[in-house]
Design an enzyme around this catalytic site. Sequence first.
Site, PDB file in Angstrom:
ATOM      1  N   CYS A  31       3.263   5.094  -1.694  1.00 54.30           N
ATOM      2  CA  CYS A  31       3.188   5.165  -0.227  1.00 54.30           C
ATOM      3  C   CYS A  31       4.549   5.055   0.462  1.00 54.30           C
ATOM      4  O   CYS A  31       5.005   6.016   1.070  1.00 54.30           O
ATOM      5  CB  CYS A  31       2.264   4.073   0.289  1.00 54.30           C
ATOM      6  SG  CYS A  31       0.577   4.284  -0.283  1.00 54.30           S
TER       7      CYS A  31
HETATM    8  N1  LIG Z   1      -2.319   3.619  -3.939  1.00 55.60           N
HETATM    9  C1  LIG Z   1      -2.241   3.042  -2.749  1.00 55.60           C
HETATM   10  O1  LIG Z   1      -1.910   1.877  -2.647  1.00 55.60           O
HETATM   11  C2  LIG Z   1      -2.596   3.792  -1.479  1.00 55.60           C
HETATM   12  C3  LIG Z   1      -2.803   3.046  -0.320  1.00 55.60           C
HETATM   13  C4  LIG Z   1      -3.137   3.705   0.857  1.00 55.60           C
HETATM   14  C5  LIG Z   1      -3.223   5.092   0.860  1.00 55.60           C
HETATM   15  N2  LIG Z   1      -3.007   5.805  -0.288  1.00 55.60           N
HETATM   16  C6  LIG Z   1      -3.148   7.260  -0.223  1.00 55.60           C
HETATM   17  O2  LIG Z   1      -4.391   7.616  -0.810  1.00 55.60           O
HETATM   18  C7  LIG Z   1      -4.272   8.867  -1.500  1.00 55.60           C
HETATM   19  C8  LIG Z   1      -4.664   8.698  -2.949  1.00 55.60           C
HETATM   20  O3  LIG Z   1      -3.766   7.777  -3.555  1.00 55.60           O
HETATM   21  P1  LIG Z   1      -4.071   7.071  -4.957  1.00 55.60           P
HETATM   22  O4  LIG Z   1      -3.034   6.023  -5.112  1.00 55.60           O
HETATM   23  O5  LIG Z   1      -5.501   6.706  -5.062  1.00 55.60           O
HETATM   24  O6  LIG Z   1      -3.770   8.285  -5.960  1.00 55.60           O
HETATM   25  P2  LIG Z   1      -4.160   8.348  -7.523  1.00 55.60           P
HETATM   26  O7  LIG Z   1      -3.206   9.300  -8.139  1.00 55.60           O
HETATM   27  O8  LIG Z   1      -4.280   6.965  -8.064  1.00 55.60           O
HETATM   28  O9  LIG Z   1      -5.614   8.983  -7.511  1.00 55.60           O
HETATM   29  C9  LIG Z   1      -5.866  10.270  -7.078  1.00 55.60           C
HETATM   30  C10 LIG Z   1      -6.914  10.896  -7.982  1.00 55.60           C
HETATM   31  O10 LIG Z   1      -7.235  12.184  -7.478  1.00 55.60           O
HETATM   32  C11 LIG Z   1      -7.508  13.026  -8.580  1.00 55.60           C
HETATM   33  N3  LIG Z   1      -7.405  14.402  -8.134  1.00 55.60           N
HETATM   34  C12 LIG Z   1      -6.292  15.148  -7.891  1.00 55.60           C
HETATM   35  N4  LIG Z   1      -6.633  16.363  -7.450  1.00 55.60           N
HETATM   36  C13 LIG Z   1      -7.985  16.404  -7.373  1.00 55.60           C
HETATM   37  C14 LIG Z   1      -8.911  17.379  -6.961  1.00 55.60           C
HETATM   38  N5  LIG Z   1      -8.518  18.566  -6.493  1.00 55.60           N
HETATM   39  N6  LIG Z   1     -10.212  17.090  -7.053  1.00 55.60           N
HETATM   40  C15 LIG Z   1     -10.626  15.869  -7.503  1.00 55.60           C
HETATM   41  N7  LIG Z   1      -9.796  14.912  -7.897  1.00 55.60           N
HETATM   42  C16 LIG Z   1      -8.476  15.166  -7.829  1.00 55.60           C
HETATM   43  C17 LIG Z   1      -6.480  12.607  -9.603  1.00 55.60           C
HETATM   44  O11 LIG Z   1      -6.883  12.987 -10.917  1.00 55.60           O
HETATM   45  C18 LIG Z   1      -6.441  11.104  -9.402  1.00 55.60           C
HETATM   46  O12 LIG Z   1      -7.344  10.431 -10.279  1.00 55.60           O
HETATM   47  C19 LIG Z   1      -2.826   9.303  -1.288  1.00 55.60           C
HETATM   48  O13 LIG Z   1      -2.767  10.126  -0.156  1.00 55.60           O
HETATM   49  C20 LIG Z   1      -2.099   8.007  -1.003  1.00 55.60           C
HETATM   50  O14 LIG Z   1      -0.950   8.213  -0.232  1.00 55.60           O
HETATM   51  C21 LIG Z   1      -2.711   5.165  -1.458  1.00 55.60           C
END
Ligand SMILES: NC(=O)c1ccc[n+]([C@@H]2O[C@H](COP(=O)([O-])OP(=O)(O)OC[C@H]3O[C@@H](n4cnc5c(N)ncnc54)[C@H](O)[C@@H]3O)[C@@H](O)[C@H]2O)c1
Length: 422
Positions: A264
């Site tokens: 992030c």
């Molecule tokens: N990790 C954090 O602390 C956090 C906090 C707030 C917001 N976010 C936001 O949330 C979003 C997700 O972050 P995250 O940390 O969970 O990411 P992550 O990489 O842990 O998880 C994302 C998942 O999406 C899957 N994926 C990718 N493309 C796909 C598709 N087309 N169809 C289905 N699945 C698909 C991936 O395989 C992965 O498992 C991002 O935009 C991030 O900025 C993350």
Amino acid sequence: MQPPPSPTRVGIVGLGYVGLPLAIAFAETGHDVVGLDLDPRKIEALNEGRSYVEDIGNETLEILRDRLRPTGDYADLAACDAVIICVPTPLGSSREPDLTYLLDAGDALSAVLQAGQLVVLESTTYPGTTRERLVPILERSGRTVGSDFHLAFSPERIDPGRTDYTVRTTPKLVGGITEGCAERARALYAEICDEVVVLSTPETAELAKLLENIFRSVNIALVNELAQLCDRLQINVWEVIDAASTKPFGFMRFDPGPGMGGHCLPVDPFYLAFKAREHDFYPEFIELAGKVNQAQPAFCVERIERALNDARKPVKGSKILVLGASYKAGIGDIRESPALKILQLLQVLGADLSYHDPFVPALADLGLDSVDLEDGLAEVDLVAIVTAHPGIDYEAVVADAPQTIDFRGITRGLEAENLTRL
Ligand SMILES: NC(=O)c1ccc[n+]([C@@H]2O[C@H](COP(=O)([O-])OP(=O)(O)OC[C@H]3O[C@@H](n4cnc5c(N)ncnc54)[C@H](O)[C@@H]3O)[C@@H](O)[C@H]2O)c1
């Protein structure tokens, strides 16, 4: 369009750090959840009841087995009342937003989108993404937003590893394309959150999330810069921050460190900078904070060089043990971790490197496996505390190692000849 009666069947697209806890939150409140991910290893793990997110135990998955159905097939989302998208939104090679995952997910979803469904985007992104990018893709289904289906943006505020604030107790922001969309999203999140705050537009919700992260990034840059100045002035930066923190109003504590990591903080501000540039606006705070924070690992390496120099040792050939590789304590996420940058810089300088991280078994790109702490401490020249994971006896580390340098302030309160801090 009448909202479906509760409990709803919820689809979650992307079962990572954000999507999996969200899926669990809905399953725990009695909803049927379809969890979709394109990574077959994640689907396999969930089918076997194995969690890959630190905050979620295997026993939780076991209890919810009947309510959480993992799948890799978008067709399974057709039966859902609401679909929440939680896919990655990283930066491309030229540090511009890479919306590929999001657009791909939208594409696949539009092929199965049903009348009456609510779609919510949770991935962090620049203001305008939901309306300008997602609406056209979803409307390729032949259905119209607001009348045939609902669409809203609701930013995820999860802080992995945190236990004092949960999905339930962290207020949830929602912004709908129409008022009906916002109301649908409010009702959905009211099932799992104590407080839902409805905003006037998705753009407001998108920008509010970016403000939260930019606020952190700028303040972390401020104390990181202060740490560099304190180094020159020979003033203890931790004592300065402790002192300022005694003010009960008008000051909010931020701690310096080895740099900024995770998916992030190093990434999201550049989403806004990109959007601003489209409008001939150059947000200086964002760029400056990014510059200061990105320079911090190099400053840490300089501090390591100086510490070794004091012991008449060059970096080349010195045995350096890095404690902690993930970007924050208590979790195994290494995305954008400053530890990686520090390790890379030390590798280039010819250090004899090892690392210990109970949450990160291997760093394939660096060709390193996490060593046992006791083995790592044997014959080491210097220990660098980069991520202060819980469960490590730092006092014992300082006692055992000839030199320790602490970039997290975890050894505050300890004074020793062979110990230096940021
Ligand atoms: N990790 C954090 O602390 C956090 C906090 C707030 C917001 N976010 C936001 O949330 C979003 C997700 O972050 P995250 O940390 O969970 O990411 P992550 O990489 O842990 O998880 C994302 C998942 O999406 C899957 N994926 C990718 N493309 C796909 C598709 N087309 N169809 C289905 N699945 C698909 C991936 O395989 C992965 O498992 C991002 O935009 C991030 O900025 C993350």
